[in-house]
Design a protein around this motif. Sequence first.
Motif, PDB file in Angstrom:
ATOM      1  N   ALA A  79       1.034   4.102  -2.858  1.00 18.63           N
ATOM      2  CA  ALA A  79       0.439   4.204  -1.518  1.00 18.63           C
ATOM      3  C   ALA A  79      -1.005   3.721  -1.634  1.00 18.63           C
ATOM      4  O   ALA A  79      -1.622   3.894  -2.669  1.00 18.63           O
ATOM      5  N   GLN A  80      -1.468   3.101  -0.522  1.00 21.41           N
ATOM      6  CA  GLN A  80      -2.820   2.524  -0.603  1.00 21.41           C
ATOM      7  C   GLN A  80      -3.853   3.267   0.217  1.00 21.41           C
ATOM      8  O   GLN A  80      -5.005   2.868   0.284  1.00 21.41           O
ATOM      9  N   ASN A  81      -3.412   4.317   0.889  1.00 25.07           N
ATOM     10  CA  ASN A  81      -4.406   5.120   1.611  1.00 25.07           C
ATOM     11  C   ASN A  81      -3.928   6.562   1.678  1.00 25.07           C
ATOM     12  O   ASN A  81      -2.785   6.874   1.335  1.00 25.07           O
ATOM     13  N   GLY A  82      -4.822   7.425   2.118  1.00 20.41           N
ATOM     14  CA  GLY A  82      -4.535   8.852   2.125  1.00 20.41           C
ATOM     15  C   GLY A  82      -3.407   9.208   3.079  1.00 20.41           C
ATOM     16  O   GLY A  82      -2.582  10.081   2.788  1.00 20.41           O
ATOM     17  N   PHE A  83      -3.358   8.504   4.192  1.00 25.15           N
ATOM     18  CA  PHE A  83      -2.332   8.824   5.184  1.00 25.15           C
ATOM     19  C   PHE A  83      -0.935   8.532   4.627  1.00 25.15           C
ATOM     20  O   PHE A  83      -0.046   9.384   4.648  1.00 25.15           O
ATOM     21  N   ASP A  84      -0.769   7.312   4.091  1.00 27.83           N
ATOM     22  CA  ASP A  84       0.528   6.957   3.496  1.00 27.83           C
ATOM     23  C   ASP A  84       0.876   7.904   2.365  1.00 27.83           C
ATOM     24  O   ASP A  84       2.036   8.311   2.203  1.00 27.83           O
ATOM     25  N   ALA A  85      -0.143   8.247   1.573  1.00 34.45           N
ATOM     26  CA  ALA A  85       0.099   9.148   0.447  1.00 34.45           C
ATOM     27  C   ALA A  85       0.651  10.469   0.952  1.00 34.45           C
ATOM     28  O   ALA A  85       1.643  10.992   0.429  1.00 34.45           O
ATOM     29  N   GLY A  86       0.049  10.985   2.031  1.00 36.57           N
ATOM     30  CA  GLY A  86       0.498  12.258   2.602  1.00 36.57           C
ATOM     31  C   GLY A  86       1.949  12.192   3.051  1.00 36.57           C
ATOM     32  O   GLY A  86       2.739  13.108   2.820  1.00 36.57           O
ATOM     33  N   MET A  87       2.290  11.070   3.687  1.00 39.30           N
ATOM     34  CA  MET A  87       3.675  10.906   4.170  1.00 39.30           C
ATOM     35  C   MET A  87       4.637  10.845   2.985  1.00 39.30           C
ATOM     36  O   MET A  87       5.719  11.442   3.007  1.00 39.30           O
ATOM     37  N   MET A  88       4.231  10.070   1.967  1.00 43.17           N
ATOM     38  CA  MET A  88       5.155   9.841   0.854  1.00 43.17           C
ATOM     39  C   MET A  88       5.327  11.067  -0.024  1.00 43.17           C
ATOM     40  O   MET A  88       6.378  11.252  -0.622  1.00 43.17           O
ATOM     41  N   VAL A  89       4.313  11.890  -0.098  1.00 42.72           N
ATOM     42  CA  VAL A  89       4.446  13.100  -0.917  1.00 42.72           C
ATOM     43  C   VAL A  89       5.597  13.934  -0.376  1.00 42.72           C
ATOM     44  O   VAL A  89       6.441  14.441  -1.116  1.00 42.72           O
ATOM     45  N   LYS A  90       5.678  14.047   0.932  1.00 41.78           N
ATOM     46  CA  LYS A  90       6.726  14.862   1.555  1.00 41.78           C
ATOM     47  C   LYS A  90       8.098  14.226   1.368  1.00 41.78           C
ATOM     48  O   LYS A  90       9.079  14.891   1.044  1.00 41.78           O
TER      49      LYS A  90
END
Lengths: 529, 193
Positions: B97-108
């Motif tokens: 992921a390249q940003n915090g938002f995507d990271a948050g989505m992908m963690v879930k």
Amino acid sequence: MLPTGPGEQAGLLPWFWPDAASFAACAAVGGSHSWSDLRNDPGLLLYLLSRDIPFQVHSGCASDGKLKTLLASPSVPWVDWRSPEILPATRTALAAAHFAEILAKNFVGIEPAQAWTGAWLAFTGCLAVGVVEPRAINEYLADPSLHTDPFGTQIRLWGSTRADIAWRLSNEWRLPRWAQILLGRIDVTPELAHQMGGDRRLHAVVQVAVILAEQAETRFFVSDEFDLASGLAELQIRSTDLEQVRRCYAAECDLNAWLNLERSDPRSGLRLLDLADAVEDMSIKPIRESDAFQERVKEAKLAALAELAAGAGHEINNPLAIISGHGQYLMRDETDDAKKQALQSIIRQTRRIHSVLTELMYFARPPELHKEWIELSRLVRESIAVVAPLAAERNIEIELEAMSTPLWVDVDPKQLTVALSALIRNSVEASPAGGWVRVASVFRSDRLDVVVEDSGPGLDERAREHLFDPFFSGREAGRGRGLGLSAAWRLARQHGGDVHFVPVDDGPTRFVLTLPATVAVTAAQRKSA
Amino acid sequence: MKTVFTTGEAAKICKVSQQTIIRCFDNGQLKGFRVPGSRFRRIPREALYKFMRDNGIPTDALESGKRKVLLVDDDVELLELIQKFLDEDGRFETRVAQNGFDAGMMVKEYHPDLIVLDVMLPDINGKEVCQRVRADSTLEDVRILCMSGMVEEDRIQELKLAGADDFIHKPFEVETLIERMCVQLDLETAAAA
């Protein structure tokens, strides 16, 4: 309506002329000018204040061209502050400056140089009248209704009140906020001054100084514009303490000495632009006795540096990670020795850049101290161990002189190891191959010294002066490369100590890291505690 | 590929407690055997796979047998580089992921075992990502290894307080990065030959 009375014109003055001697002192290449020489010239004080870097004359300080514009404006008369017409005003202002300095030094812990300047500012309204119309000062003082109605007298003779003139100047002149308020609103309580963005305690000091000065010299009724009680309450001193201040003033301050200082119009005998060039050319020459201000400038520099280091940390370390990572990737399958060496060098150099940034940060904003008790000799041995590989590589022997009694110190071991190893590294780097470095600790009555000596060449005076300054680039080869010494100095300062170079005639090159004696105890004391 | 699992390993793969695995083993829901001469339970891969499928547990973890790593950094080149190293290592399955938002989505969605997180992201900063992950109880087994080029010690401490399990400075030795990842994932530190 055009301004008529001297008060109206005084409120429009763009500045006061500094004396020729002040200019010359500041502009003298390599000359030394001390705070005590320059502080009696209100023109210079205002000039320094308006440059935002008070009391430190440095190159480029007039680069905005303002000085040239001012020099070319003939509308501001130069006055000799000693001339009989203005003398009552300047003497009183000078007395106030002395009182403010005494108060700051002896009672309340305010920067004396700032208090000194503040007192001059409080009388600047009167001085401005004197600049425009020197006669107006004595006319005012001789007026029969002065004592019954001082402010009415000001309006009648000057066309406006002192307070009004000062307030207008404070709005026009570009001064720091604290100075603006002392100039324009000396009448407000310290509390209100604080709310307006001024310095509460400084304001109180200047108010008390103004009252004392008008009692000791000439009464201009500036002190009638405010109440002594709020100033004394702010400073938590009793009116009986003022007696001590007066005694101190009588014993130490000689206003007549000031009368003998040389004063002349800076425009006489010099071409204006030569003068401007000279001032713009001023070399960095800190004025002694104004440490507090310099300290602030230094703080500001460090804060800016920390900001830069933090930003650079991110911007530079990220690409470094990629460069280093690719290097490592290629290294894995590389069989050619030459290529392997090249790759190793790439990786090593990225680490080096990283450590420069880390050191820069360490210097600009050292982490908080995490103190613990540790045996000093262990700390020293660990610091030597950090540099040992380099010493071995360069064939330098590091000797450690053991202390007669083991000593325990309450310090941040990590930071102090960084500081000490930086000093030792500096010595190792400066010593010729086959040379030596000696480390010894000496516990004195008032301090603890860790002495690092080496067989390398010493330092000339110029190099000494800037030894710990990370902004200085003209170092001698071999010594003080990188930020090691600067960081050592900074970390020692964090511990309440210092690092300095001690010249030894025909002896080794010696650096001493000093710590306050309070951080150290002997093993026996530690046991009994 | 691993063919037999202990109850502890099965628990990790299924993301349930070891007690649950033991209970299911003992009541016959999860087939397996005991090590001859002892009472240690062992579960063959096929039995575990069937158990997971029957109970609706996602089987991807077992299928790859690799540990799931989410790499978060705004610098694509660095992401690709780390991915290249991890692929060659062979023990990790990565997503990026390249940003915090995507990271948050992908963690879930991805539920990684480990997030390797750059803390200076263009949108949400790393500290906040740590806090958000730690605030979600379903993600409590996710480990976080932060990395950054920042040099301020105090801010690194702040990250650890926000829930980061470890921190590595950029630039780093990739070997060190992998070692530190292994520590977080309870893997042997030397790469399997």
